[in-house]
Write a protein that holds these residues in place. Structure first.
Motif, PDB file in Angstrom:
ATOM      1  N   MET A   1       0.817  -1.206   0.000  1.00 50.58           N
ATOM      2  CA  MET A   1       0.000   0.000   0.000  1.00 50.58           C
ATOM      3  C   MET A   1       0.850   1.255   0.000  1.00 50.58           C
ATOM      4  SD  MET A   1      -3.309  -0.797   2.391  1.00 50.58           S
ATOM      5  CE  MET A   1      -2.483  -1.756   3.646  1.00 50.58           C
ATOM      6  N   ALA A   2       2.077   1.174   0.518  1.00 55.21           N
ATOM      7  CA  ALA A   2       2.898   2.375   0.627  1.00 55.21           C
ATOM      8  C   ALA A   2       3.330   2.889  -0.734  1.00 55.21           C
ATOM      9  CB  ALA A   2       4.126   2.090   1.492  1.00 55.21           C
ATOM     10  N   THR A   3       3.784   1.992  -1.623  1.00 53.83           N
ATOM     11  CA  THR A   3       4.244   2.445  -2.919  1.00 53.83           C
ATOM     12  C   THR A   3       3.085   2.675  -3.873  1.00 53.83           C
ATOM     13  OG1 THR A   3       4.563   0.138  -3.586  1.00 53.83           O
ATOM     14  CG2 THR A   3       6.461   1.295  -2.701  1.00 53.83           C
ATOM     15  N   VAL A   4       2.026   1.890  -3.774  1.00 51.14           N
ATOM     16  CA  VAL A   4       0.887   2.045  -4.667  1.00 51.14           C
ATOM     17  C   VAL A   4       0.206   3.388  -4.473  1.00 51.14           C
ATOM     18  CG1 VAL A   4      -1.438   1.147  -5.154  1.00 51.14           C
ATOM     19  CG2 VAL A   4       0.465  -0.425  -4.973  1.00 51.14           C
ATOM     20  N   SER A   5       0.312   3.976  -3.278  1.00 59.03           N
ATOM     21  CA  SER A   5      -0.393   5.221  -2.992  1.00 59.03           C
ATOM     22  C   SER A   5       0.064   6.364  -3.895  1.00 59.03           C
ATOM     23  CB  SER A   5      -0.186   5.617  -1.526  1.00 59.03           C
ATOM     24  OG  SER A   5       1.178   5.891  -1.265  1.00 59.03           O
ATOM     25  N   LEU A   6       1.279   6.306  -4.428  1.00 57.86           N
ATOM     26  CA  LEU A   6       1.735   7.358  -5.305  1.00 57.86           C
ATOM     27  C   LEU A   6       1.223   7.171  -6.720  1.00 57.86           C
ATOM     28  CD1 LEU A   6       5.409   7.846  -4.111  1.00 57.86           C
ATOM     29  CD2 LEU A   6       3.486   9.391  -3.776  1.00 57.86           C
ATOM     30  N   ILE A   7       1.092   5.928  -7.153  1.00 60.72           N
ATOM     31  CA  ILE A   7       0.589   5.678  -8.486  1.00 60.72           C
ATOM     32  C   ILE A   7      -0.912   5.921  -8.546  1.00 60.72           C
ATOM     33  CG2 ILE A   7       0.245   3.863 -10.201  1.00 60.72           C
ATOM     34  CD1 ILE A   7       3.029   5.054 -10.090  1.00 60.72           C
ATOM     35  N   PHE A   8      -1.628   5.471  -7.539  1.00 57.02           N
ATOM     36  CA  PHE A   8      -3.050   5.747  -7.428  1.00 57.02           C
ATOM     37  C   PHE A   8      -3.253   6.609  -6.197  1.00 57.02           C
ATOM     38  CE2 PHE A   8      -2.733   1.632  -9.541  1.00 57.02           C
ATOM     39  CZ  PHE A   8      -3.430   1.888 -10.692  1.00 57.02           C
ATOM     40  N   PRO A   9      -3.275   7.939  -6.345  1.00 55.41           N
ATOM     41  CA  PRO A   9      -3.388   8.798  -5.165  1.00 55.41           C
ATOM     42  C   PRO A   9      -4.613   8.437  -4.341  1.00 55.41           C
ATOM     43  CG  PRO A   9      -2.924  10.098  -7.146  1.00 55.41           C
ATOM     44  CD  PRO A   9      -3.225   8.700  -7.592  1.00 55.41           C
ATOM     45  N   ALA A  10      -4.431   8.292  -3.032  1.00 54.94           N
ATOM     46  CA  ALA A  10      -5.522   7.931  -2.146  1.00 54.94           C
ATOM     47  C   ALA A  10      -6.638   8.960  -2.269  1.00 54.94           C
ATOM     48  CB  ALA A  10      -5.018   7.868  -0.705  1.00 54.94           C
ATOM     49  N   ARG A  11      -7.874   8.501  -2.468  1.00 56.59           N
ATOM     50  CA  ARG A  11      -8.991   9.401  -2.612  1.00 56.59           C
ATOM     51  C   ARG A  11      -9.196  10.164  -1.312  1.00 56.59           C
ATOM     52  NH1 ARG A  11     -12.543   7.921  -6.912  1.00 56.59           N
ATOM     53  NH2 ARG A  11     -13.940   9.578  -6.227  1.00 56.59           N
ATOM     54  N   GLY A  12      -9.118  11.492  -1.386  1.00 61.04           N
ATOM     55  CA  GLY A  12      -9.327  12.326  -0.222  1.00 61.04           C
ATOM     56  C   GLY A  12     -10.781  12.637   0.027  1.00 61.04           C
ATOM     57  N   GLN A  13     -11.662  12.084  -0.797  1.00 56.35           N
ATOM     58  CA  GLN A  13     -13.092  12.313  -0.657  1.00 56.35           C
ATOM     59  C   GLN A  13     -13.816  10.994  -0.414  1.00 56.35           C
ATOM     60  OE1 GLN A  13     -13.283  14.483  -4.511  1.00 56.35           O
ATOM     61  NE2 GLN A  13     -14.446  15.998  -3.368  1.00 56.35           N
ATOM     62  N   GLN A  14     -15.001  11.091   0.166  1.00 57.04           N
ATOM     63  CA  GLN A  14     -15.841   9.921   0.434  1.00 57.04           C
ATOM     64  C   GLN A  14     -17.209  10.164  -0.155  1.00 57.04           C
ATOM     65  OE1 GLN A  14     -16.287   8.593   4.619  1.00 57.04           O
ATOM     66  NE2 GLN A  14     -18.478   8.616   4.190  1.00 57.04           N
ATOM     67  N   SER A  15     -17.770   9.139  -0.781  1.00 56.89           N
ATOM     68  CA  SER A  15     -19.108   9.253  -1.334  1.00 56.89           C
ATOM     69  C   SER A  15     -20.115   9.528  -0.232  1.00 56.89           C
ATOM     70  CB  SER A  15     -19.484   7.963  -2.068  1.00 56.89           C
ATOM     71  OG  SER A  15     -20.859   7.960  -2.420  1.00 56.89           O
ATOM     72  N   VAL A  16     -21.129  10.342  -0.524  1.00 59.11           N
ATOM     73  CA  VAL A  16     -22.191  10.577   0.455  1.00 59.11           C
ATOM     74  C   VAL A  16     -23.088   9.352   0.604  1.00 59.11           C
ATOM     75  CG1 VAL A  16     -22.229  13.061  -0.001  1.00 59.11           C
ATOM     76  CG2 VAL A  16     -23.773  11.558  -1.272  1.00 59.11           C
ATOM     77  N   ARG A  17     -22.969   8.382  -0.320  1.00 60.98           N
ATOM     78  CA  ARG A  17     -23.821   7.189  -0.271  1.00 60.98           C
ATOM     79  C   ARG A  17     -23.320   6.155   0.724  1.00 60.98           C
ATOM     80  NH1 ARG A  17     -23.267   4.041  -4.094  1.00 60.98           N
ATOM     81  NH2 ARG A  17     -21.330   4.910  -4.930  1.00 60.98           N
ATOM     82  N   THR A  18     -22.007   5.919   0.733  1.00 61.57           N
ATOM     83  CA  THR A  18     -21.445   4.809   1.491  1.00 61.57           C
ATOM     84  C   THR A  18     -19.972   5.057   1.784  1.00 61.57           C
ATOM     85  OG1 THR A  18     -20.869   2.448   1.388  1.00 61.57           O
ATOM     86  CG2 THR A  18     -21.090   3.610  -0.696  1.00 61.57           C
ATOM     87  N   PRO A  19     -19.462   4.601   2.929  1.00 60.68           N
ATOM     88  CA  PRO A  19     -18.040   4.745   3.224  1.00 60.68           C
ATOM     89  C   PRO A  19     -17.183   3.610   2.664  1.00 60.68           C
ATOM     90  CG  PRO A  19     -19.144   3.833   5.131  1.00 60.68           C
ATOM     91  CD  PRO A  19     -20.220   4.088   4.094  1.00 60.68           C
ATOM     92  N   ASP A  20     -17.771   2.664   1.954  1.00 62.24           N
ATOM     93  CA  ASP A  20     -17.046   1.489   1.479  1.00 62.24           C
ATOM     94  C   ASP A  20     -15.924   1.872   0.531  1.00 62.24           C
ATOM     95  OD1 ASP A  20     -18.720  -0.072   2.952  1.00 62.24           O
ATOM     96  OD2 ASP A  20     -19.976  -0.706   1.273  1.00 62.24           O
ATOM     97  N   VAL A  21     -14.826   1.153   0.606  1.00 60.92           N
ATOM     98  CA  VAL A  21     -13.694   1.338  -0.294  1.00 60.92           C
ATOM     99  C   VAL A  21     -13.910   0.470  -1.529  1.00 60.92           C
ATOM    100  CG1 VAL A  21     -11.202   1.108  -0.566  1.00 60.92           C
ATOM    101  CG2 VAL A  21     -12.155   1.804   1.642  1.00 60.92           C
ATOM    102  N   ALA A  22     -13.801   1.076  -2.703  1.00 60.18           N
ATOM    103  CA  ALA A  22     -14.046   0.345  -3.942  1.00 60.18           C
ATOM    104  C   ALA A  22     -12.974  -0.717  -4.175  1.00 60.18           C
ATOM    105  CB  ALA A  22     -14.085   1.305  -5.124  1.00 60.18           C
ATOM    106  N   PRO A  23     -13.364  -1.905  -4.699  1.00 62.00           N
ATOM    107  CA  PRO A  23     -12.365  -2.939  -5.016  1.00 62.00           C
ATOM    108  C   PRO A  23     -11.702  -2.681  -6.363  1.00 62.00           C
ATOM    109  CG  PRO A  23     -14.557  -3.747  -5.542  1.00 62.00           C
ATOM    110  CD  PRO A  23     -14.736  -2.360  -4.964  1.00 62.00           C
ATOM    111  N   PHE A  24     -10.716  -3.506  -6.697  1.00 66.65           N
ATOM    112  CA  PHE A  24     -10.055  -3.494  -8.000  1.00 66.65           C
ATOM    113  C   PHE A  24      -9.465  -2.113  -8.326  1.00 66.65           C
ATOM    114  CE2 PHE A  24     -13.885  -6.380  -8.846  1.00 66.65           C
ATOM    115  CZ  PHE A  24     -13.297  -7.432  -8.199  1.00 66.65           C
ATOM    116  N   THR A  25      -8.842  -1.464  -7.341  1.00 67.91           N
ATOM    117  CA  THR A  25      -8.261  -0.146  -7.550  1.00 67.91           C
ATOM    118  C   THR A  25      -6.741  -0.159  -7.517  1.00 67.91           C
ATOM    119  OG1 THR A  25      -8.517   0.318  -5.195  1.00 67.91           O
ATOM    120  CG2 THR A  25     -10.268   1.083  -6.652  1.00 67.91           C
ATOM    121  N   THR A  26      -6.148  -1.311  -7.269  1.00 65.65           N
ATOM    122  CA  THR A  26      -4.692  -1.439  -7.280  1.00 65.65           C
ATOM    123  C   THR A  26      -4.316  -2.647  -8.125  1.00 65.65           C
ATOM    124  OG1 THR A  26      -4.698  -2.772  -5.250  1.00 65.65           O
ATOM    125  CG2 THR A  26      -4.428  -0.388  -5.005  1.00 65.65           C
TER     126      THR A  26
END
Length: 396
Positions: A1-26
């Protein structure tokens, strides 16, 4: 997760619908590159890293730029404790300790915890599958929130605690999840204006009725309801419902997609909107992976500040040599800040690249570069940033 965070910047926003983290993002790790450890009753993977980062515009502004040199230490663990064949505890953590040195002579010490960090208990009681979880993130990267500018560190804490139950029905599974999310800004500095404040309390009730198209692919109908309150005056409710499909279409292709109406009520209630998302991860060959995604949603910035956001990205990872892997990900965000410090339309574009070399099975080095450009309405709403980092990681 440490190195992947630069390639896929961690989303600083959260959907108003759900706090779930989307799959298949790395990108999926190659099995031959994995290592395995035991720590008491836990077993899995773990790694330590150290690195250096430089950015020419740490405070994300074109008015008076502030450069930054950073030294960081990272920890990445993914461990499991099988209590029995039907009960287990999972622990995931990706974090960094960051020592920042700015061009104006000041310095700061910050902690970052990447999305996906959680502890989860899973237990089966009769036909019921019970889960309890806690997820914590601390986002520092201001580029991860395309609705803002003029920030050096987000210092954004989000903590979600919840529980769920899943019951197998005839040819279907029905699940319900109840969770509470607390989000705040360290230091109390609002980045979303007086209407948004810095504090968010979100109570979420979600349900899913899913059918198995195959052992690894499910489809069905999902519904979510949230009540969102903060230190601003505009508490509001959100309701959404829509079909979804998730899982492996083939052994090499994974997909997560859904769409539906988004209704809100309360002082901050907006006219009816919609949400939609499509993400797939595809193993083109044994040496090449592809991730593509696009979503439209209403998202929080800080507190009750909200944004209508469209987010797209296309990432490719290729093993150019037995020990060398290269990744590149262009991304685009565009939308409208409804309530926040920079109301109005915005566009954010950029590209991230990373090169990883495996010296041994346990020791890797990486070099990363990211460019980001935001164009917004009004003074101080636009910026460009270049970010460069190098790191060394040891996998136990």
């Amino acid at each position: 997760m440490a190195t992947v965070s630069l390639i896929f910047p961690a989303r600083g926003q959260q959907s108003v619908r759900t706090p779930d983290v989307a799959p298949f993002t790395t990108f999926a790790p190659a099995p031959e590159e994995g290592t395995f450890i035991r720590a008491g009753p836990f077993s899995g993977t773990a790694g330590l890293g150290v690195g250096y980062l430089y950015t020419d515009n740490a405070n994300t502004t074109d008015i008076e730029k502030l450069s930054m040199n950073e030294v960081f230490e990272s920890l990445d663990v993914d461990l499991a404790w099988p209590l029995s064949p039907f009960n287990r505890i999972d622990l995931r953590l990706g974090g960094e300790l960051q020592e920042n040195f700015y061009s104006n002579g000041t310095n700061a010490l910050n902690v970052a915890i990447h999305p996906g960090s959680q502890i989860q208990l899973e237990a089966r009681v009769g036909e019921f599958l019970l889960t309890a979880f806690e997820r914590v993130t601390i986002i520092q990267d201001p580029v991860s929130d395309p609705s803002i500018a003029g920030q050096t560190n987000l210092n954004r804490l989000s903590n979600t605690i919840g529980a769920g139950v899943e019951l197998p029905l005839y040819h279907a599974d029905f699940g319900v999840t109840l969770s509470y999310t607390y989000s705040d800004q360290f230091g109390g500095t609002s980045v979303s204006g007086a209407e948004g404040g810095t504090l968010l309390n979100s109570f979420h009730l979600g349900s899913r009725l899913s059918f198995q198209f195959s052992p690894t692919l499910s489809y069905g109908l999902g519904g979510d309801a949230t009540y969102n309150a903060g230190d601003g005056p505009n508490d509001f409710y959100v309701f959404s419902i829509g079909p979804f499909i998730r899982g492996h279409i083939t052994r090499l292709l994974e997909v997560d997609a859904g769409i539906g109406p988004l209704l809100s009520a309360g002082p901050a209630g907006e006219p009816p909107q919609y949400f939609g998302f499509l993400t797939f991860r595809y193993h083109v060959t044994a040496l090449v992976q592809l991730i593509a995604s696009f979503d439209h949603d209403t998202e929080f910035s800080s507190g009750l500040g909200i944004t209508q956001n469209n987010n797209g990205r296309l990432g490719i990872q290729a093993s150019l040599a037995p020990r060398w892997t290269f990744s590149a990900t262009p991304f685009v965000n565009f939308g409208t800040v409804v309530t926040g410090a920079f109301p109005g339309a915005y566009t954010q574009i950029g590209v991230s690249t990373e090169s990883v070399y495996r010296f041994t099975k346990r020791l890797t080095g990486d070099i990363s570069y990211r460019f980001a450009r935001r164009n917004g309405e009004g003074p101080g709403a636009s910026y460009s940033q270049n970010l460069f980092s190098v790191g060394l990681n040891y996998h136990f």
